[in-house]
Design an enzyme around this catalytic site. Structure first.
Site, mmCIF file in Angstrom:
data_model
loop_
_atom_site.group_PDB
_atom_site.id
_atom_site.type_symbol
_atom_site.label_atom_id
_atom_site.label_comp_id
_atom_site.label_asym_id
_atom_site.label_seq_id
_atom_site.Cartn_x
_atom_site.Cartn_y
_atom_site.Cartn_z
ATOM 1 N N SER A 100 -11.067 -20.641 -3.145
ATOM 2 C CA SER A 100 -11.081 -19.315 -3.771
ATOM 3 C C SER A 100 -12.289 -18.494 -3.335
ATOM 4 O O SER A 100 -12.461 -17.368 -3.769
ATOM 5 C CB SER A 100 -11.078 -19.454 -5.295
ATOM 6 O OG SER A 100 -12.147 -20.283 -5.717
ATOM 7 N N SER A 118 0.037 18.674 4.921
ATOM 8 C CA SER A 118 1.185 17.954 5.463
ATOM 9 C C SER A 118 1.038 17.913 6.974
ATOM 10 O O SER A 118 0.495 18.827 7.578
ATOM 11 C CB SER A 118 2.462 18.687 5.065
ATOM 12 O OG SER A 118 3.475 18.444 6.011
ATOM 13 N N GLU A 123 -0.934 12.172 -7.682
ATOM 14 C CA GLU A 123 0.248 11.361 -7.335
ATOM 15 C C GLU A 123 -0.129 9.895 -7.169
ATOM 16 O O GLU A 123 0.582 8.995 -7.618
ATOM 17 C CB GLU A 123 0.869 11.851 -6.023
ATOM 18 C CG GLU A 123 1.585 13.174 -6.134
ATOM 19 C CD GLU A 123 2.036 13.653 -4.764
ATOM 20 O OE1 GLU A 123 3.114 13.237 -4.321
ATOM 21 O OE2 GLU A 123 1.295 14.417 -4.116
ATOM 22 N N LYS A 162 1.588 23.455 3.219
ATOM 23 C CA LYS A 162 1.531 22.527 2.090
ATOM 24 C C LYS A 162 0.119 22.231 1.611
ATOM 25 O O LYS A 162 -0.806 22.094 2.388
ATOM 26 C CB LYS A 162 2.204 21.194 2.458
ATOM 27 C CG LYS A 162 3.705 21.239 2.580
ATOM 28 C CD LYS A 162 4.409 21.685 1.318
ATOM 29 C CE LYS A 162 4.375 20.639 0.229
ATOM 30 N NZ LYS A 162 5.173 19.453 0.592
ATOM 31 N N HIS A 205 11.387 17.623 -24.149
ATOM 32 C CA HIS A 205 12.466 17.433 -23.156
ATOM 33 C C HIS A 205 12.193 18.230 -21.886
ATOM 34 O O HIS A 205 13.129 18.620 -21.187
ATOM 35 C CB HIS A 205 13.837 17.827 -23.734
ATOM 36 C CG HIS A 205 14.092 17.281 -25.102
ATOM 37 N ND1 HIS A 205 14.696 16.073 -25.322
ATOM 38 C CD2 HIS A 205 13.775 17.772 -26.330
ATOM 39 C CE1 HIS A 205 14.769 15.846 -26.628
ATOM 40 N NE2 HIS A 205 14.196 16.855 -27.263
HETATM 41 N N1 ARG Z 1 -12.348 -22.059 -8.493
HETATM 42 C C1 ARG Z 1 -11.980 -22.563 -9.748
HETATM 43 C C2 ARG Z 1 -11.362 -21.479 -10.625
HETATM 44 O O1 ARG Z 1 -11.474 -20.354 -10.273
HETATM 45 C C3 ARG Z 1 -13.185 -23.101 -10.461
HETATM 46 C C4 ARG Z 1 -12.880 -24.173 -11.446
HETATM 47 C C5 ARG Z 1 -12.378 -25.348 -10.738
HETATM 48 N N2 ARG Z 1 -12.313 -26.481 -11.588
HETATM 49 C C6 ARG Z 1 -11.667 -27.574 -11.198
HETATM 50 N N3 ARG Z 1 -11.687 -28.540 -12.006
HETATM 51 N N4 ARG Z 1 -11.027 -27.622 -10.071
HETATM 52 O O2 ARG Z 1 -10.723 -21.718 -11.621
#
Ligand code: ARG
Length: 470
Positions: free
Chosen positions: A33, A287, A300, A293, A166
């Site tokens: 992550s 445009s 939008e 335009k 309306h």
């Molecule tokens: N990257 C993980 C999350 O965002 C952190 C926690 C991970 N914990 C684990 N036991 N794998 O949730």
């Protein structure tokens, strides 16, 4: 893609003492992550600093060890902010990246930081810290926008425009009154954010993986250090639930829904057909083919961006649905929707803070549009009620008068008394013409919440007080 060779233990990688093979390369990337959670670095470091200090306060770490850890963490923060930090996918997430750099920097003492802690309570803490600060920033932007609305409304307490139901011209209102309806919507949105903040601002640390920790952590100490209002009561709940993020997304989605309504009105009003307002050139685009335009792209786009925030709300609800207690890896998926909801709302509010004060109201066009569509017909009915005609009969009589006016192609006030009264009737007198005037119509709605200019001015004064009260 899978690797079946059995590595020596030191080659197996981080946290892999119990494994006999290294992580599959695809799985490593799939489960990482760090590409998106590195955004939490400042919160992660703040949480670690507070945790280290707490460990020293309960004598799990010596003061020197805690100081070495804190200094190391500060150095890492500086490296990250100078873009000199080497984020590594094999280290999975922001937590492991920072911890492993700490060990690199200060040696074995760095290995003690994670005592009495898990990434489960660590990440929950980081997100809460992040979201708390995001809410504070967003609430401030909302305050700025509320102030901008109040200021524009104050210039238009007596500017008459058609009010719609309306999308048909219904009754005369003032532009200031319409703007103050926007104020009320956003004011509630801000209240919802601040209400959600109370539940965000509770400390998970101490919950560790799920059950708590045997070190007798001083959770109140950590909460104070990090500015939390209190500590999460239950360790399972602390690491598991993301309801606070869902709640935020719900508040954000509702805010965007409101903003999309305003923006829809701005798009309509700035069209040639309405011509009620002019948007500043610097907020519009041209445009590529039609030289004439001037497109209201900003409103939008805000209207369109509502869709993605609604989507994030559904994503988070679905993420949490059916998850057994306590922490599950599913929760790693909370971040991208949450971050994007924050960023999107931030961008939309910022755009409107720039746009609203620079809207030019075409006062004459608004008035002329109000003269079309018999918007004072209800005033005529109310006039008849004051002359003792029951409302339903009055409604009928006025309907017939409108029909005569439509047949002549004239507004109501252009009809003679005879034409207004209709055959055999004489309840309507000269004084009706004041009632049929636009200014007379709005002035008559003279009560709290009504569109009379003096009431709008009073509502604006109350709004200013409410804003001052925070
Ligand atoms: N990257 C993980 C999350 O965002 C952190 C926690 C991970 N914990 C684990 N036991 N794998 O949730």
């Amino acid at each position: 893609m899978s690797t079946n060779t059995t590595p020596k233990p030191e080659e197996a990688g981080l946290l892999r003492g119990r494994f006999s093979e290294a992580t599959d390369a695809f799985v490593e990337a799939f489960t990482a992550s760090v590409t998106f959670d590195q955004r939490l670095y400042a919160q992660d470091i703040a949480g670690s600093v507070a945790h280290a200090r707490m460990l020293a306060s309960i004598d799990v770490l010596s003061d020197d060890e805690a100081e070495a850890i804190v200094n190391g963490l500060h150095q890492i923060k500086a490296e990250i902010e100078a873009s000199q930090f080497n984020w590594q996918i094999p280290l999975e997430d922001v937590h492991m990246n920072i911890e492993s750099r700490l060990i690199e920097l200060i040696g074995d003492t760095g290995k003690k930081l994670h005592t009495g802690r898990s990434r489960n309570d660590q990440v929950a803490t980081d997100i809460r810290l992040y979201l708390r600060d995001a809410i504070d920033e967003l609430a401030q932007l909302e305050t700025d926008l509320l102030e901008a609305i109040v200021e524009l409304a104050a210039q238009h307490t007596g500017t008459v425009m058609p009010g719609f139901t309306h999308l048909q011209a219904a009754q005369p209102i003032t532009f200031g009154h319409h703007l103050m309806a926007w104020f009320e919507m956003l004011h509630r949105d801000r209240a919802r954010l601040l209400d959600c903040r109370m539940r965000v601002n509770q400390l998970p640390l101490g919950a560790a993986a799920l059950a708590g920790t045997p070190y007798q952590p001083d959770r109140e100490f950590v909460a104070r250090e990090l500015g939390f209002d209190g500590v999460c009561e239950n360790s399972l709940d602390a690491v598991s639930d993301r309801d606070f993020a869902i709640e935020f997304c719900a508040a954000a989605a509702l805010t965007l829904t409101h903003l999309s309504r305003w923006c829809e009105e701005l798009v309509l009003w700035s069209s040639q057909q309405f011509n009620f307002v002019e948007l500043p050139d610097r907020f519009c685009t041209g445009s590529s083919i039609m030289p004439q335009k001037k497109n209201p792209d900003v409103p939008e786009l805000i209207r369109g961006k509502t869709g993605r925030v609604n989507g994030h709300l559904i994503a988070l609800l679905t993420l949490m649905k059916s998850q057994p207690l306590a922490y599950n890896k599913d929760n790693q998926e909370d971040k991208e929707p949450l971050f994007d909801a924050v960023d999107t709302l931030h961008g939309c509010l910022t755009a409107l803070i720039g746009l609203i004060p620079n809207i030019k109201a075409n006062v004459n066009a608004m008035r002329e549009a109000t003269l079309l569509g018999y918007t004072t017909a209800t005033d005529l009915a109310d006039y008849l009620v004051r002359k003792q005609v029951p409302f339903r009969d009055a409604h009928e009589l006025v309907g017939q008068a409108v029909q005569r006016a439509v047949a002549k192609g004239e507004p109501l006030e252009a009809l003679s008394l005879d034409e207004l009264n209709g055959p055999g009737q004489n309840v309507i007198d000269e004084d009706v013409y004041q009632v049929l005037s636009l200014d007379g119509s709005v002035a008559a709605r003279d009560h709290q919440g009504g569109t009379a200019p003096n009431q709008v001015a009073a509502a604006i004064e109350r709004a200013k007080t409410r804003l001052m009260q925070g």
